[in-house]
Design a protein around this motif. Structure first.
Motif, PDB file in Angstrom:
ATOM      1  N   UNK A  85       1.411  34.442  21.065  1.00  0.00           N
ATOM      2  CA  UNK A  85       0.846  33.748  22.220  1.00  0.00           C
ATOM      3  C   UNK A  85      -0.297  32.807  21.847  1.00  0.00           C
ATOM      4  N   UNK A  86      -0.980  33.079  20.749  1.00  0.00           N
ATOM      5  CA  UNK A  86      -2.121  32.245  20.374  1.00  0.00           C
ATOM      6  C   UNK A  86      -1.706  30.816  20.069  1.00  0.00           C
ATOM      7  N   UNK A  87      -0.463  30.617  19.643  1.00  0.00           N
ATOM      8  CA  UNK A  87       0.029  29.252  19.403  1.00  0.00           C
ATOM      9  C   UNK A  87       0.020  28.436  20.694  1.00  0.00           C
ATOM     10  N   UNK A  88       0.411  29.095  21.794  1.00  0.00           N
ATOM     11  CA  UNK A  88       0.428  28.410  23.095  1.00  0.00           C
ATOM     12  C   UNK A  88      -0.985  28.273  23.635  1.00  0.00           C
ATOM     13  N   UNK A  89      -1.776  29.347  23.508  1.00  0.00           N
ATOM     14  CA  UNK A  89      -3.138  29.355  24.053  1.00  0.00           C
ATOM     15  C   UNK A  89      -3.996  28.268  23.415  1.00  0.00           C
ATOM     16  N   UNK A  90      -3.856  28.081  22.101  1.00  0.00           N
ATOM     17  CA  UNK A  90      -4.682  27.094  21.392  1.00  0.00           C
ATOM     18  C   UNK A  90      -4.046  25.710  21.330  1.00  0.00           C
ATOM     19  N   UNK A  91      -2.920  25.537  22.036  1.00  0.00           N
ATOM     20  CA  UNK A  91      -2.251  24.227  22.069  1.00  0.00           C
ATOM     21  C   UNK A  91      -3.143  23.204  22.786  1.00  0.00           C
ATOM     22  N   UNK A  92      -3.100  21.983  22.299  1.00  0.00           N
ATOM     23  CA  UNK A  92      -3.960  20.926  22.856  1.00  0.00           C
ATOM     24  C   UNK A  92      -3.758  20.754  24.355  1.00  0.00           C
ATOM     25  N   UNK A  93      -2.504  20.749  24.824  1.00  0.00           N
ATOM     26  CA  UNK A  93      -2.245  20.554  26.248  1.00  0.00           C
ATOM     27  C   UNK A  93      -2.798  21.696  27.089  1.00  0.00           C
TER      28      UNK A  93
ATOM     29  N   UNK B 136     -11.167  25.645  16.785  1.00  0.00           N
ATOM     30  CA  UNK B 136     -11.910  26.308  15.708  1.00  0.00           C
ATOM     31  C   UNK B 136     -12.503  27.634  16.191  1.00  0.00           C
ATOM     32  N   UNK B 137     -12.956  27.630  17.439  1.00  0.00           N
ATOM     33  CA  UNK B 137     -13.547  28.838  18.025  1.00  0.00           C
ATOM     34  C   UNK B 137     -12.514  29.959  18.103  1.00  0.00           C
ATOM     35  N   UNK B 138     -11.264  29.609  18.389  1.00  0.00           N
ATOM     36  CA  UNK B 138     -10.200  30.603  18.474  1.00  0.00           C
ATOM     37  C   UNK B 138      -9.939  31.283  17.128  1.00  0.00           C
ATOM     38  N   UNK B 139     -10.180  30.544  16.040  1.00  0.00           N
ATOM     39  CA  UNK B 139      -9.890  31.104  14.717  1.00  0.00           C
ATOM     40  C   UNK B 139     -10.833  32.255  14.366  1.00  0.00           C
ATOM     41  N   UNK B 140     -12.100  32.113  14.734  1.00  0.00           N
ATOM     42  CA  UNK B 140     -13.092  33.165  14.459  1.00  0.00           C
ATOM     43  C   UNK B 140     -13.910  33.367  15.720  1.00  0.00           C
TER      44      UNK B 140
ATOM     45  N   UNK C 191      -8.121  29.219  29.086  1.00  0.00           N
ATOM     46  CA  UNK C 191      -6.959  29.000  28.207  1.00  0.00           C
ATOM     47  C   UNK C 191      -6.090  30.256  28.142  1.00  0.00           C
ATOM     48  N   UNK C 192      -6.735  31.404  27.999  1.00  0.00           N
ATOM     49  CA  UNK C 192      -6.008  32.667  27.906  1.00  0.00           C
ATOM     50  C   UNK C 192      -5.373  33.025  29.251  1.00  0.00           C
ATOM     51  N   UNK C 193      -6.127  32.828  30.333  1.00  0.00           N
ATOM     52  CA  UNK C 193      -5.621  33.141  31.673  1.00  0.00           C
ATOM     53  C   UNK C 193      -4.337  32.386  31.983  1.00  0.00           C
ATOM     54  N   UNK C 194      -4.309  31.097  31.655  1.00  0.00           N
ATOM     55  CA  UNK C 194      -3.149  30.260  31.979  1.00  0.00           C
ATOM     56  C   UNK C 194      -1.864  30.753  31.325  1.00  0.00           C
ATOM     57  N   UNK C 195      -1.993  31.360  30.147  1.00  0.00           N
ATOM     58  CA  UNK C 195      -0.817  31.843  29.421  1.00  0.00           C
ATOM     59  C   UNK C 195      -0.462  33.276  29.818  1.00  0.00           C
ATOM     60  N   UNK C 196      -1.480  34.106  30.046  1.00  0.00           N
ATOM     61  CA  UNK C 196      -1.207  35.502  30.410  1.00  0.00           C
ATOM     62  C   UNK C 196      -0.712  35.656  31.848  1.00  0.00           C
ATOM     63  N   UNK C 197      -1.169  34.767  32.729  1.00  0.00           N
ATOM     64  CA  UNK C 197      -0.843  34.914  34.155  1.00  0.00           C
ATOM     65  C   UNK C 197       0.660  34.972  34.441  1.00  0.00           C
ATOM     66  N   UNK C 198       1.481  34.041  33.928  1.00  0.00           N
ATOM     67  CA  UNK C 198       2.921  34.132  34.227  1.00  0.00           C
ATOM     68  C   UNK C 198       3.569  35.387  33.635  1.00  0.00           C
ATOM     69  N   UNK C 199       3.085  35.851  32.482  1.00  0.00           N
ATOM     70  CA  UNK C 199       3.625  37.073  31.881  1.00  0.00           C
ATOM     71  C   UNK C 199       3.342  38.268  32.782  1.00  0.00           C
ATOM     72  N   UNK C 200       2.115  38.344  33.266  1.00  0.00           N
ATOM     73  CA  UNK C 200       1.723  39.469  34.129  1.00  0.00           C
ATOM     74  C   UNK C 200       2.347  39.369  35.517  1.00  0.00           C
TER      75      UNK C 200
END
Length: 408
Positions: free
Chosen positions: A35-43, A85-89, A123-132
């Motif tokens: 999921x981190x690939x989608x979360x950290x995607x530019x769009x 960069x923040x997502x990496x660490x 960023x995390x909410x937008x990706x987790x919301x449809x899953x949940x």
């Protein structure tokens, strides 16, 4: 934010197809490990920035004193790189604790993350919301897209007037947001198929972010999700989703040994009336739940079932979620004799002819809250910031007054 704006932003940033696929995959019980690939995607970051910018709280700063106005001065591409960069660490900055007055005179604690941490949470909410969303129960109405307090009230009226369930268990969880068990929450996310280990680590870091109290003291939380955090409402729904489905399994979705015909209306609603007729021949407790965030009711057909449901839910919350109920605020109510308060409305089953119908009105507390808003709005009308704000202040006053003044 309105459904239309959310949809427009998702389509504008080419995220809608991705989010729809996450929902469909979650419906099929697929496991999510990347999921981190989608979360950290530019769009996704661009969409999160846009959502935060449109949020009324974006001008409120965290412990670093930075708000959305300061962020707007940074070129968007540089800001996106900073988020990635923040997502990496990831290590969140401390959360600022503020207290706001509640209608009852008490104070409500809020945790305000920095604007950078809010964008990351978005960023995390937008990706987790449809899953949940694919896993949540239809009678859970709080802080969900396409759901509202109006849906919760409508469901309650349906239980009382159409299903004739006139005994209700009012349950108040004591300090819910302050007592969420972190380990249990992570296990529940894992059970939902959210198994990206890097994402899980980031959420753990968010939950453990130190809190700067109003007196300057730094506190390290071991439980709870801070009210005010963008991700907190979704995490709260994940915690209580297990309760929703447990109550549902006791009656609403109880399987039968023999196949009994049900009617599928094709719009997501299934009529299980024939199943319920068969279940009523057993000793099972008939119960249906309506929930809005941590506020929920259980509707039963008779007092005996309601009393048993009350004891069972109290025990379940304690054993499974390590949560306690408020004994003073939790009780069983006969709706034919007394009103029950829910989301600012008092509801009661009143005899009309040969049937019972719902009688409802705003609670005293809700009336006081709206009256205070009117008084405050009058000050805006008397002293507008400028000529262009006067008409807006009058319209706001009229919209609030429309709630308080009954229609003929």
């Amino acid at each position: 934010m309105t459904k239309q704006k959310k949809l427009r932003y998702a389509e504008y940033y080419d995220m809608q197809v991705v989010l729809d696929k996450l929902y469909a995959d979650s419906k099929d019980n697929k496991i999510f490990t990347s999921l981190m690939e989608i979360i950290s995607d530019e769009n996704n970051i661009r969409m999160a920035y846009r959502n935060i910018k449109r949020n009324a709280g974006s001008n409120t700063s965290g412990v670093d004193g930075v708000n959305i106005t300061d962020i707007e001065k940074i070129p968007i591409n540089s800001y996106i790189e900073k988020i990635q960069q923040k997502f990496k660490w990831y290590k969140p900055k401390p959360v600022k604790r503020v207290e706001i007055p509640k209608p009852n005179g008490k104070m409500r604690p809020l945790g305000i993350p920095t604007i950078l941490d809010r964008v990351i949470q978005q960023c995390i909410l937008q990706v987790l919301e449809p899953i949940c969303e694919a896993k949540f129960h239809k009678h859970s109405n709080g802080f969900r897209p396409n759901k509202s307090a109006e849906h919760a009230i409508a469901q309650c009226k349906n239980m009382i007037q159409l299903q004739h369930l006139h005994f209700v268990v009012d349950v108040d969880i004591k300090g819910f947001f302050d007592n969420v068990n972190h380990a249990k929450l992570i296990k529940q996310m894992w059970a939902m198929g959210i198994r990206d280990k890097k994402l899980i680590c980031i959420i753990k870091q968010m939950l453990k972010a130190p809190v700067i109290m109003p007196n300057g003291e730094k506190v390290y939380p071991t439980k709870g999700t801070p009210q005010g955090g963008i991700l907190s409402p979704l995490l709260a729904n994940i915690v209580l989703n297990e309760l929703d489905w447990w109550i549902s399994s006791q009656w609403e979705t109880m399987p039968t040994h023999k196949n009994i015909k049900v009617y599928d209306y094709g719009n997501g609603h299934i009529n299980r009336g024939n199943v319920y007729k068969k279940l009523r021949q057993s000793n099972l407790k008939e119960m249906f739940m309506v929930r809005y965030a941590d506020d929920f009711k259980i509707f039963c057909r008779n007092r005996q079932d309601a009393d048993k449901a009350f004891i069972a839910v109290k025990q379940w919350l304690n054993d499974r979620l390590n949560l306690e109920i408020s004994e003073e605020k939790s009780k069983v109510i006969n709706l034919r004799k007394h009103y029950s308060d829910f989301l600012g409305f008092n509801m009661k089953a009143v005899k009309k002819g040969n049937k019972y119908v719902v009688s409802s009105h705003m609670s005293d507390k809700a009336v006081k809250t709206e009256t205070d808003k009117l008084i405050k709005q009058l000050e805006y009308i008397k002293n507008p910031k400028g000529a262009q704000y006067e008409a807006s202040a009058i319209n706001n006053y009229n919209s609030i007054a429309a709630v308080l003044i009954p229609h003929p």
